[in-house]
Design an enzyme around this catalytic site. Structure first.
Site, PDB file in Angstrom:
ATOM      1  N   GLU A  69      -0.373  -5.970   9.324  1.00 31.38           N
ATOM      2  CA  GLU A  69      -1.464  -6.243   8.392  1.00 31.38           C
ATOM      3  C   GLU A  69      -1.710  -7.731   8.144  1.00 31.38           C
ATOM      4  OE1 GLU A  69      -0.972  -3.988   4.808  1.00 31.38           O
ATOM      5  OE2 GLU A  69      -1.059  -2.074   5.842  1.00 31.38           O
ATOM      6  N   GLU A 118       1.044   3.558   9.384  1.00 31.95           N
ATOM      7  CA  GLU A 118       1.317   3.808   7.969  1.00 31.95           C
ATOM      8  C   GLU A 118       0.211   4.669   7.409  1.00 31.95           C
ATOM      9  OE1 GLU A 118       1.844   0.398   5.378  1.00 31.95           O
ATOM     10  OE2 GLU A 118       3.074  -0.623   6.877  1.00 31.95           O
TER      11      GLU A 118
HETATM   12  C1  FCB Z   1       0.756  -1.600   3.156  1.00 33.61           C
HETATM   13  C2  FCB Z   1       2.007  -2.361   3.523  1.00 33.61           C
HETATM   14  C3  FCB Z   1       3.277  -1.663   3.167  1.00 33.61           C
HETATM   15  C4  FCB Z   1       3.181  -0.925   1.856  1.00 33.61           C
HETATM   16  C5  FCB Z   1       1.944  -0.070   1.809  1.00 33.61           C
HETATM   17  C6  FCB Z   1       1.792   0.725   0.541  1.00 33.61           C
HETATM   18  O1  FCB Z   1      -0.278  -2.494   2.947  1.00 33.61           O
HETATM   19  O2  FCB Z   1       2.034  -2.637   4.895  1.00 33.61           O
HETATM   20  O3  FCB Z   1       4.304  -2.609   3.176  1.00 33.61           O
HETATM   21  O4  FCB Z   1       3.282  -1.792   0.820  1.00 33.61           O
HETATM   22  O5  FCB Z   1       0.821  -0.870   1.986  1.00 33.61           O
END
Ligand code: FCB
Length: 445
Positions: A167, A348
């Protein structure tokens, strides 16, 4: 029975990151990171909390690996803390730090779990920030490539994939435009420079690893969302298009098209990256990739007309993020149409919920529903032709949620921070059943 189906070799995983779970912040020669420093700035993190201890995973990783084996996941996405393996971000490497990731990777392989490594999940060595302003400085991209080579040499033959960054939008924007994350700058031009150097460092690392003969699949992890206008009024649609350009295309276009999106460049104006872009940078940034990781949480809602966000069909999470699973299908099908892409992993996806541990159980029905809806949306995208290779739930454990501290719980395993006791939530049992069902379906074919 779940309603979704994926291809046979689909990767079922869980994800974490170093600073959020490891703790042991001052042990075995680990250097300080920008998050160690940021957490000490009053008012930056809820309750003044930090990742000093977190889930104490550094000492309890064997137990956490057993948890994963128990869930039946076939992959684990973790990140390497740069300051643990190279305390100052340049110069000497720390053997004890490297040995930790060695043990972690071997422990995963021994349990039949594929290691998916990320090189940078926001914990920049503090020394690089203090000595040369971190990612504002082009040299930091070269320091990152050196660090990447070291990891490629140490773990490259055993990990299933290496992602350069997690990210970069968060590092650039939240870290430097709004100051909400470390290092806490609020300066648009700095953010644009940081973003460019992050992209450059990604390309340099990929090139360096390839030149070293590392055969591991290489990629990057980007957080993405579709952007919707509040109404169909032209000003709302234009606002949505601009948000998408600043959030998604700002990273995708350089990597997959060799340029920044004109719409967003125009918005940045004199605060854009032009002062730091050098000839040849886009060739480096565009180094071919083996996979693209996408983190998906919610959609962006843009309103120029002042019209408010409609109440979503599925409500909001404890982060106050709208639950919008159909956005995942929309996003992936659009990406597939706009770019020529390598296979995609959802690296994620998950939600914070208000969990209560009672009699050894956590009934996190909202999280189960969240995962279920998003896996169905992902399967939809696959049906529409997107090459979807796997899914990593965020997160294995409740952990240090950055500026929100320990207040927000994203885990499928509950952590009691006073005792470090781990308890599987209902969602963990559910995920285990989903994985078993899919693995079973494969085995019976
Ligand atoms: C993302 C991050 C991760 C976590 C989630 C909820 O942006 O990569 O580390 O904090 O959000």
């Amino acid at each position: 029975m779940s309603t979704f189906r994926f291809k046979e070799d689909f990767v079922w995983g869980v994800a974490t990151s170093s600073y959020q779970i490891e703790g042991a912040a001052h042990e075995d020669g680990r250097g300080a990171s920008i998050w160690d420093a940021f957490c000490r700035v009053p008012g930056k993190v809820v309750n003044g909390e930090s990742g000093d201890v977190a889930c104490d995973h550094y000492h309890r990783f064997e137990q956490d690996l057993d948890l994963m084996a128990d869930l039946g996941v076939n992959a684990y996405r973790f990140s390497i803390a740069w300051p643990r393996v190279q305390p100052d971000g340049s110069g000497a490497f720390n053997e004890k730090g490297l040995a930790f990731y060695d043990r972690l990777v071997d422990g995963l392989l021994a349990r039949g779990i594929q290691p998916f490594a990320t090189l940078y999940h926001w914990d920049l060595p503090l020394a690089l920030q203090e000595a040369q302003n971190g990612w504002e400085n082009r040299d930091t991209a070269y320091r990152f490539a050196d660090y990447a080579r070291k990891i490629g040499g140490a773990l490259g033959d055993r990990v299933a994939s290496i992602a350069t960054h997690n990210e970069p939008w968060c590092t650039a924007w939240l870290g430097n435009a709004t100051g909400y994350f470390a290092p806490g700058n609020a300066d648009l031009k700095k953010a644009a420079h940081v973003a460019h150097h992050l992209l450059l460092s990604h390309g340099l690392a990929v090139q360096a690893l390839r030149a070293d003969g590392v055969k591991t699949p290489l990629g990057i992890v980007l957080n993405q969302s579709p952007a919707h206008g509040a109404t169909n009024a032209p000003e709302d649609l234009a606002a949505a298009s601009l948000e998408y350009a600043k959030f998604v295309r700002w990273y995708m276009d350089p990597i997959f098209k060799g340029e920044y999106p004109a719409e967003a460049l125009h918005w940045y104006g004199e605060n854009g990256p032009q002062d730091v872009v050098r000839e040849g940078d886009f060739e480096i940034i565009g180094a071919p990739l083996d996979f693209l990781g996408i983190n998906y949480y919610t959609r962006i809602f843009a309103s120029a007309s002042g019209e408010k966000r409609p109440p979503g069909e599925h409500g909001f999470t404890d982060m106050d993020w709208e639950i919008y699973p159909e956005g995942l299908t929309e996003l992936l099908t659009r990406l597939n149409a706009d770019y020529t892409l390598p296979p995609i992993y959802i690296t994620e996806n998950g939600c914070a919920t208000k969990d209560a541990l009672e009699h050894g159980r956590v009934h996190d029905a909202q999280r189960i529903r969240f995962y279920d809806l998003h896996l169905a949306a992902l399967a939809q995208a696959a049906q529409r032709g997107v090459d979807v290779a796997g899914y990593f739930a965020w997160s294995l454990l409740d952990n240090f949620e950055w500026a929100s501290g320990y207040d927000k719980r994203f885990g499928m395993v509950h952590v009691d921070y006073a005792t470090q006791q781990r308890t599987l939530k209902d969602s963990a049992h559910w995920y285990r059943d989903v994985i078993a069902e899919h693995a079973g379906a494969m085995a019976s074919r």
